[in-house]
Design a protein around this motif. Structure first.
Motif, mmCIF file in Angstrom:
data_model
loop_
_atom_site.group_PDB
_atom_site.id
_atom_site.type_symbol
_atom_site.label_atom_id
_atom_site.label_comp_id
_atom_site.label_asym_id
_atom_site.label_seq_id
_atom_site.Cartn_x
_atom_site.Cartn_y
_atom_site.Cartn_z
ATOM 1 N N GLY A 19 0.775 -1.241 0.000
ATOM 2 C CA GLY A 19 0.000 0.000 0.000
ATOM 3 C C GLY A 19 0.802 1.284 0.000
ATOM 4 O O GLY A 19 0.242 2.378 -0.065
ATOM 5 N N VAL A 20 2.132 1.186 0.081
ATOM 6 C CA VAL A 20 2.968 2.392 0.028
ATOM 7 C C VAL A 20 2.933 2.914 -1.421
ATOM 8 O O VAL A 20 3.065 2.124 -2.362
ATOM 9 N N THR A 21 2.747 4.212 -1.594
ATOM 10 C CA THR A 21 2.535 4.738 -2.945
ATOM 11 C C THR A 21 3.791 4.675 -3.814
ATOM 12 O O THR A 21 3.705 4.329 -4.994
ATOM 13 N N THR A 22 4.943 5.034 -3.237
ATOM 14 C CA THR A 22 6.188 4.885 -4.000
ATOM 15 C C THR A 22 7.308 4.448 -3.067
ATOM 16 O O THR A 22 7.385 4.882 -1.918
ATOM 17 N N ALA A 23 8.175 3.602 -3.614
ATOM 18 C CA ALA A 23 9.392 3.212 -2.893
ATOM 19 C C ALA A 23 10.549 3.663 -3.774
ATOM 20 O O ALA A 23 10.560 3.410 -4.975
ATOM 21 N N ARG A 24 11.507 4.367 -3.183
ATOM 22 C CA ARG A 24 12.599 4.937 -3.971
ATOM 23 C C ARG A 24 13.936 4.509 -3.398
ATOM 24 O O ARG A 24 14.128 4.531 -2.187
ATOM 25 N N VAL A 25 14.837 4.156 -4.292
ATOM 26 C CA VAL A 25 16.221 3.884 -3.891
ATOM 27 C C VAL A 25 17.043 5.048 -4.409
ATOM 28 O O VAL A 25 17.032 5.345 -5.613
ATOM 29 N N ILE A 26 17.712 5.752 -3.505
ATOM 30 C CA ILE A 26 18.446 6.944 -3.932
ATOM 31 C C ILE A 26 19.871 6.945 -3.388
ATOM 32 O O ILE A 26 20.194 6.226 -2.447
ATOM 33 N N ASP A 27 20.679 7.777 -4.004
ATOM 34 C CA ASP A 27 22.107 7.815 -3.694
ATOM 35 C C ASP A 27 22.369 8.667 -2.453
ATOM 36 O O ASP A 27 22.369 9.897 -2.515
ATOM 37 N N GLY A 28 22.616 7.991 -1.356
ATOM 38 C CA GLY A 28 22.850 8.696 -0.092
ATOM 39 C C GLY A 28 24.208 9.374 -0.032
ATOM 40 O O GLY A 28 24.487 10.110 0.911
ATOM 41 N N ARG A 29 25.059 9.142 -1.048
ATOM 42 C CA ARG A 29 26.380 9.798 -1.061
ATOM 43 C C ARG A 29 26.283 11.235 -1.562
ATOM 44 O O ARG A 29 27.237 11.991 -1.494
ATOM 45 N N VAL A 30 25.099 11.571 -2.108
ATOM 46 C CA VAL A 30 24.892 12.930 -2.617
ATOM 47 C C VAL A 30 24.301 13.774 -1.494
ATOM 48 O O VAL A 30 23.304 13.381 -0.881
ATOM 49 N N GLN A 31 24.910 14.915 -1.228
ATOM 50 C CA GLN A 31 24.387 15.763 -0.142
ATOM 51 C C GLN A 31 22.954 16.194 -0.426
ATOM 52 O O GLN A 31 22.623 16.557 -1.546
ATOM 53 N N HIS A 32 22.118 16.157 0.578
ATOM 54 C CA HIS A 32 20.718 16.558 0.494
ATOM 55 C C HIS A 32 19.941 15.731 -0.536
ATOM 56 O O HIS A 32 19.026 16.231 -1.185
ATOM 57 N N SER A 33 20.307 14.453 -0.647
ATOM 58 C CA SER A 33 19.645 13.602 -1.645
ATOM 59 C C SER A 33 18.140 13.493 -1.392
ATOM 60 O O SER A 33 17.361 13.345 -2.335
ATOM 61 N N ILE A 34 17.716 13.582 -0.146
ATOM 62 C CA ILE A 34 16.276 13.460 0.146
ATOM 63 C C ILE A 34 15.532 14.643 -0.469
ATOM 64 O O ILE A 34 14.528 14.475 -1.174
ATOM 65 N N LEU A 35 16.044 15.839 -0.240
ATOM 66 C CA LEU A 35 15.361 17.024 -0.787
ATOM 67 C C LEU A 35 15.461 17.046 -2.309
ATOM 68 O O LEU A 35 14.505 17.427 -2.996
#
Ligand SMILES: Nc1ncnc2c1ncn2[C@@H]1O[C@H](COP(=O)(O)OP(=O)(O)O)[C@@H](O)[C@H]1O
Ligand SMILES: CC(=O)N[C@@H](CCC(=O)OP(=O)(O)O)C(=O)O
Length: 302
Positions: A265-281
Motif C-alpha cells: 500500500g505504500v505509494t512509491t518506494a525509492r532507492v536513492i544515492d545517499g552519497r549525494v548531499q541533500h539527496s532526500i530534498l
C-alpha cells in the motif's frame, strides 16, 4: 544608499524556490515517509549532518518522517575488532550468538545514538528505539533458501508481527522516531538481527506510509550491474518482481523490501544515492527524481 532593492533582488529566487515546492508540500502534508539510511551511505560527517537537516526540514514542512537506520559496515568493523569474521548469505549477515551482541551494541548503542544526536541538534525531535521496544518488531528465525535448500544463518529474524503503537504515539507528539532493525522473539527469550531494508519496508507498509525512501551507496538500481551504470529510473511492482531472481548482494533485501512496501500500500518506494548531499530534498523537489522509483502496477502507464 538603501540596500532594500538589492536585498529584494537576491531574496526573490529563494522565494521562488519555496513556492515551487508548494504543490509537493501540499500533496504530502501530514503524510508518513519512512527513510532508510544505509550504513554505506553514512560515509562522512557532512553527509550525516545534511541527512539530519533534510529529515528535520521534512518534519517542519508538515510531513511525518520515520528513520530506520542500517550499519552493516560499522557492524563488520566492530566484529573485526572482536575477532569475528563477517559472512553474508543471500545478502544477510550470518549472525552467531556472539555476533548478535555486537550487532545490537553497534546499531542501538552507536549508530542510532549518533543519528538521534544529529537530529536533536535542531531541537527536541528525535527519539531512538529498537524493534524490541513496545513490541514494535517481532520475528521468528529466518532461513533463506539457497539453491532450493533452507540455510541456517543464525540469529537472523523474519518479521512476523508489527506493533506501530509506539511509533505512532511519537509521531502524534511531533517526534522523529529513529528505529534500529532488531526484533524481539515471540517468547522474548532472545533478539534477532533483521536487515534494515527489510525492517524499513515492513514498517512503511504497517504505518500506511506514503513513501519509502532508501538511501544507499549507489545511484539506484543498475539495469545490468556490475557491467553498466545505467540506472532504472522507474519500474512497476510486477517489473521488479521479474528482476528479483537476478539481483545480488545488498540489492536483494533492498528491492524485495521496495516490492513488499508497494504491494503493501505504500505509494512509491525509492532507492536513492545517499552519497549525494541533500539527496532526500533533491529527490523530492525534482519531478523525475534522482534514483530508482518503484510504483504500483496501476501507475505503470503514467
Ligand atoms: N543491480 C544493482 N544495482 C545497484 N547496486 C547493486 C546491484 N546489485 C548489487 N548491488 C550492490 O548493492 C550494494 C548496496 O547494498 P548494501 O551494500 O547492502 O547497501 P546499504 O548499506 O545502503 O544497505 C551496492 O553498493 C552494490 O554493490
Ligand atoms: C541480517 C542482516 O544482514 N542485518 C544487517 C543489519 C544492518 C543493516 O542492514 O545495515 P545496512 O543497511 O547498512 O546494510 C547486518 O547485520 O549487517
Amino acid at each position: 544608499m538603501s540596500s532594500g532593492p538589492t536585498r529584494k533582488h537576491t531574496a526573490l529566487p529563494k522565494a521562488q524556490i519555496l513556492i515551487e515546492a508548494l504543490p509537493w508540500l501540499t500533496r504530502h502534508h501530514g503524510k508518513t515517509v519512512v527513510i532508510k539510511f544505509g550504513g554505506n551511505a553514512m560515509i562522512d560527517e557532512d553527509l550525516k549532518a545534511a541527512f539530519a537537516q533534510d529529515v528535520v526540514f521534512l518534519r517542519h514542512a508538515g510531513l511525518k518522517p520515520v528513520v530506520v537506520h542500517g550499519g552493516g559496515p560499522q557492524i563488520s568493523a566492530a566484529l573485526d575488532r572482536h575477532g569475528i569474521v563477517s559472512e553474508f548469505k543471500a545478502g544477510l549477515r550470518v549472525t552467531t550468538e556472539d555476533a548478535m551482541d555486537v550487532v545490537r551494541m553497534v546499531l542501538a548503542g552507536q549508530v542510532q545514538r549518533e543519528l538521534v544526536g544529529l537530529l536533536n541538534q535542531h531541537g527536541p525531535l528525535a527519539v531512538g528505539l529498537t524493534g524490541e521496544d513496545a513490541h514494535t518488531l517481532t520475528a521468528t528465525k529466518h532461513q533463506p533458501e539457497i539453491d532450493g535448500e533452507p540455510v541456517d544463518i543464525g540469529r537472523v529474524g523474519e518479521i512476523t508481527e508489527i506493533d506501530t503503537g509506539a511509533i505512532e504515539a511519537l509521531l502524534a507528539d511531533g517526534r522523529i522516531p529513529v528505529v534500529s532493525s532488531i526484533a524481539r522473539s515471540q517468547d522474548d527469550h532472545h533478539v534477532y538481527n533483521v536487515n534494515a531494508d527489510t525492517a524499513a519496508a515492513a514498517l512503511a507498509a504497517a504505518l500506511g506510509a506514503e513513501t519509502l525512501m532508501v538511501l544507499t551507496d549507489v545511484e539506484g538500481l543498475y539495469e545490468d550491474w556490475p557491467n553498466s551504470d545505467e540506472v532504472i529510473s522507474r519500474l512497476t511492482a510486477s517489473e521488479l518482481e521479474k528482476l528479483l531472481p537476478d539481483l545480488s548482494s545488498g540489492m536483494v533485501p533492498k528491492m524485495e523490501g521496495c516490492l513488499h512496501a508497494v504491494r503493501g500500500g505504500v505509494t512509491t518506494a525509492r532507492v536513492i544515492d545517499g552519497r549525494v548531499q541533500h539527496s532526500i530534498l533533491l529527490e523530492i523537489f525534482t519531478d523525475e527524481g534522482i534514483g530508482t522509483m518503484v510504483v504500483p502496477d496501476e501507475q505503470g502507464e503514467s
